[in-house]
Design a protein around this motif. Structure first.
Motif, PDB file in Angstrom:
ATOM      1  N   ARG A  32      47.814  47.813  28.049  1.00  0.00           N
ATOM      2  CA  ARG A  32      48.604  46.587  28.157  1.00  0.00           C
ATOM      3  C   ARG A  32      48.402  46.008  29.561  1.00  0.00           C
ATOM      4  N   PHE A  33      48.047  44.706  29.618  1.00  0.00           N
ATOM      5  CA  PHE A  33      47.849  44.035  30.904  1.00  0.00           C
ATOM      6  C   PHE A  33      48.139  42.551  30.740  1.00  0.00           C
ATOM      7  N   GLU A  49      34.502  44.811  26.279  1.00  0.00           N
ATOM      8  CA  GLU A  49      35.558  43.795  26.113  1.00  0.00           C
ATOM      9  C   GLU A  49      35.341  42.723  27.185  1.00  0.00           C
ATOM     10  N   ARG A  50      35.198  41.485  26.761  1.00  0.00           N
ATOM     11  CA  ARG A  50      34.915  40.369  27.671  1.00  0.00           C
ATOM     12  C   ARG A  50      36.219  39.943  28.358  1.00  0.00           C
ATOM     13  N   LEU A  51      36.200  39.970  29.715  1.00  0.00           N
ATOM     14  CA  LEU A  51      37.389  39.619  30.502  1.00  0.00           C
ATOM     15  C   LEU A  51      36.992  38.762  31.694  1.00  0.00           C
ATOM     16  N   TYR A  56      42.935  43.826  38.047  1.00  0.00           N
ATOM     17  CA  TYR A  56      43.970  43.959  37.029  1.00  0.00           C
ATOM     18  C   TYR A  56      44.823  45.201  37.269  1.00  0.00           C
ATOM     19  N   ASP A  57      46.106  45.075  36.993  1.00  0.00           N
ATOM     20  CA  ASP A  57      47.020  46.205  36.906  1.00  0.00           C
ATOM     21  C   ASP A  57      47.357  46.328  35.429  1.00  0.00           C
ATOM     22  N   ALA A  58      47.222  47.529  34.907  1.00  0.00           N
ATOM     23  CA  ALA A  58      47.454  47.739  33.480  1.00  0.00           C
ATOM     24  C   ALA A  58      48.263  49.004  33.264  1.00  0.00           C
ATOM     25  N   VAL A  59      48.738  49.164  32.052  1.00  0.00           N
ATOM     26  CA  VAL A  59      49.445  50.379  31.653  1.00  0.00           C
ATOM     27  C   VAL A  59      48.786  50.882  30.378  1.00  0.00           C
TER      28      VAL A  59
END
Length: 85
Positions: A32-33, A49-51, A56-59
């Motif tokens: 999750r971000f 995965e295209r970003l 980024y900080d994610a969980v």
């Protein structure tokens, strides 16, 4: 072989990269971000995965077994990036 350039007002070049995660996540795991102010949730693992480029900080969560782990990663433009666990 004729070439033509087209100018589209307001069109910005998108700076993107790709993210791949390891396969070492238990079934039901998700990342999750935030992206453009919206929360994104992706099932793990995923590949290429295209970003948008950036930090980024994610969980990483798994609601089945009740785990949660914070991670930080960077997507570099025009590169394949790998998130190690």
């Amino acid at each position: 072989n004729r070439r033509a350039s087209v100018y589209v007002p307001g069109l910005k070049k998108e700076s993107i990269g790709y993210l791949t995660t390891s396969n070492n996540y238990s079934p039901g795991s998700k990342m999750r971000f935030s992206l453009d102010g919206k929360t994104v949730e992706k099932p793990l693992p995923f590949r290429n995965e295209r970003l948008p480029a950036g930090k980024y900080d994610a969980v990483i969560i798994n609601p089945i077994i009740g785990t949660e782990m914070k991670v930080r990663f960077e997507i570099k433009e025009n590169r394949k990036n790998v998130l190690q666990d």
